[in-house]
Enzyme design. Structure first.
Site, PDB file in Angstrom:
ATOM      1  N   ALA A 142      30.233  54.860  79.696  1.00  0.00           N
ATOM      2  CA  ALA A 142      29.304  54.892  80.835  1.00  0.00           C
ATOM      3  C   ALA A 142      29.681  53.818  81.842  1.00  0.00           C
ATOM      4  O   ALA A 142      30.706  53.145  81.676  1.00  0.00           O
ATOM      5  CB  ALA A 142      27.887  54.676  80.336  1.00  0.00           C
ATOM      6  N   ASN A 143      28.898  53.664  82.888  1.00  0.00           N
ATOM      7  CA  ASN A 143      29.101  52.553  83.819  1.00  0.00           C
ATOM      8  C   ASN A 143      27.746  52.015  84.266  1.00  0.00           C
ATOM      9  O   ASN A 143      26.703  52.520  83.851  1.00  0.00           O
ATOM     10  CB  ASN A 143      29.970  52.992  85.010  1.00  0.00           C
ATOM     11  CG  ASN A 143      29.323  54.113  85.794  1.00  0.00           C
ATOM     12  OD1 ASN A 143      28.256  53.947  86.353  1.00  0.00           O
ATOM     13  ND2 ASN A 143      29.971  55.281  85.807  1.00  0.00           N
TER      14      ASN A 143
END
Ligand code: CTP
Length: 408
Positions: free
Chosen positions: A216-217
């Site tokens: 993810a970010n």
């Protein structure tokens, strides 16, 4: 006040507060309206006073608080008919199911309902109630009737309720959203995107490694969601394709929830053609080529399982070069170095009309924060915008898009 547009300067808003747990948010709403330059005159129902005190409402609004239809003092001061007319907008926030029912049927048995029946000014309602009460056929009938009578609505939104375990459509729109909708309404007929369709992506994507792990970010979705709401306020019919975020769906927008870049890609393509595309999502560039259906177990003595990555589709680039290309395509460039040069390259490579570039180095606090400082690049030049809230960036960008669309 620095950094805020005085978009409600000189406007008089009669704020009706009804009973409900969301009444506490009315205190923040008063602040938001006043920092935009509005004069706020509050009316509270008896039930509202069970949730917030007239003292707090009076202090924040710097105004007398009206609550009693039969108060000799209040009637001598302004009178309920003048109260109803001596304003530019009547705002009901929170609007309870009970008050909506009274409004729909023309009941007038307290100051709030009497003022609403007597007013000749635009009325904006921000409903807040339990999801079951909002979806009840009676409430929906009342809302339809009120819409037909010309009453405007902001929200409700989807999200957690005060009662634990209750979630759904019923939360009051956020105070900033309500203040901005009030401002848009007071601009009067200023809906340059009426009849236009828009598609916005927002948030991060989650790329599964196995059923429990993902890549993810740090994107929060705040900027993309704010842009979707700003385009809707200018009259556009907006679809938001959102990755996994913890913020609520914006008011007045259709939201499609996705997890992975590939899902976002197909959701976006399925909505074409549209007039406007604003791709704000921080789409993961890569996904795991060998994602496992079962949780990957560590084996004693074995080296860690390698992650083989493969490239995700570039959604902005696909849209920017599509046969059904929207008339205005906007991309974002999240950079940590050589911001302008990198953004300019993205403008060409992705087939965008505008690139909004920002510096997402951790020390700027932009990623996940509430403020943004951007540069807007087009093939003809660069505009550096001052430090603004993400809502203000969204409003400016929506206006810029409307101007571009009008030019063509
Ligand atoms: N974008 C997209 N699909 C992708 C990657 C990016 O739609 N698979 C869009 C983003 O929504 C944004 C723009 O492209 O509008 C730029 O994203 P960014 O991550 O800054 O650029 P990249 O193309 O990923 O380039 P790089 O990572 O090399 O900077």
């Amino acid at each position: 006040m620095a950094g805020l547009f005085m978009e409600l300067g000189g406007k008089r808003i009669l704020l009706i507060i009804t009973g409900g747990i969301a009444a506490y948010k009315s205190l923040d709403l008063i602040r938001r309206l006043r920092e935009r330059g509005a004069d706020v005159r509050p009316v509270m129902t008896a039930a509202a006073q069970e949730f917030v005190t007239p003292l707090a409402v009076g202090a924040l609004s710097a105004s007398h608080v009206y609550s009693d239809l039969f108060s000799r003092e209040d009637e001598q001061d302004v009178g309920h008919i003048r109260l109803a007319r001596d304003c530019d907008l009547v705002l009901v926030a929170p609007a309870s199911a009970d008050l909506l029912a009274k409004m729909a049927h023309g009941l007038a048995n307290d100051l709030a309902s009497t003022v609403l029946l007597a007013t000749d000014k635009p009325v904006l309602a921000a409903p807040a109630m339990n999801p079951k009460m909002w979806s009840a056929p009676a409430t929906q009938r009342n809302v339809d009737m009120l819409r037909a009578d010309g009453i405007c609505f902001v929200g409700p939104m989807r999200g957690e309720m005060a009662e634990s375990g209750e979630a759904g459509l019923g939360r009051m729109a956020e105070p900033v959203e309500i203040a901005e909708t009030a401002a848009a309404l007071l601009r009067g007929g200023d809906r340059p995107l009426e009849g236009r369709t828009a598609l916005v992506t927002s948030g991060p994507t989650h790329e599964p490694i196995d059923p429990v792990r993902y890549i993810a970010n740090r994107s929060s979705g705040r900027q993309g969601h704010a842009i979707a709401a700003a385009l809707a306020r200018l009259g556009a019919d907006v679809t938001l394709v959102s990755g996994p975020v913890t913020i609520p769906d914006p008011a007045g927008v259709k939201t499609i929830h996705v997890e992975r870049a590939e899902e976002m890609h197909s959701a976006v393509l399925s909505r074409l053609p549209v007039d406007i595309a604003v791709m704000v999502a921080a789409v993961a560039d890569w996904r795991v080529a060998t994602s496992s259906d079962q949780k990957i177990k560590k084996q004693a003595g074995d080296a860690p399982a390698p992650l083989i990555l493969t490239e995700n589709p570039d959604i902005l680039k696909t849209v920017g070069h599509h046969v059904k290309r929207p008339r205005v395509v906007v991309g974002f460039a999240a950079e940590t170095q050589d911001i302008e040069e990198n953004a300019l390259r993205k403008l060409e490579r992705k087939g965008a009309d505008l690139i909004v570039a920002n510096d997402v180095s951790p020390e700027t606090g932009i990623m996940g924060g509430s403020r943004n400082r951007v540069k807007v690049l087009s093939p003809t030049g660069v505009e550096a915008w001052p430090d603004l809230t993400k809502d203000e960036v969204a409003d400016r960008l929506a206006r810029l898009i409307a101007e571009r669309l009008a030019e063509r």
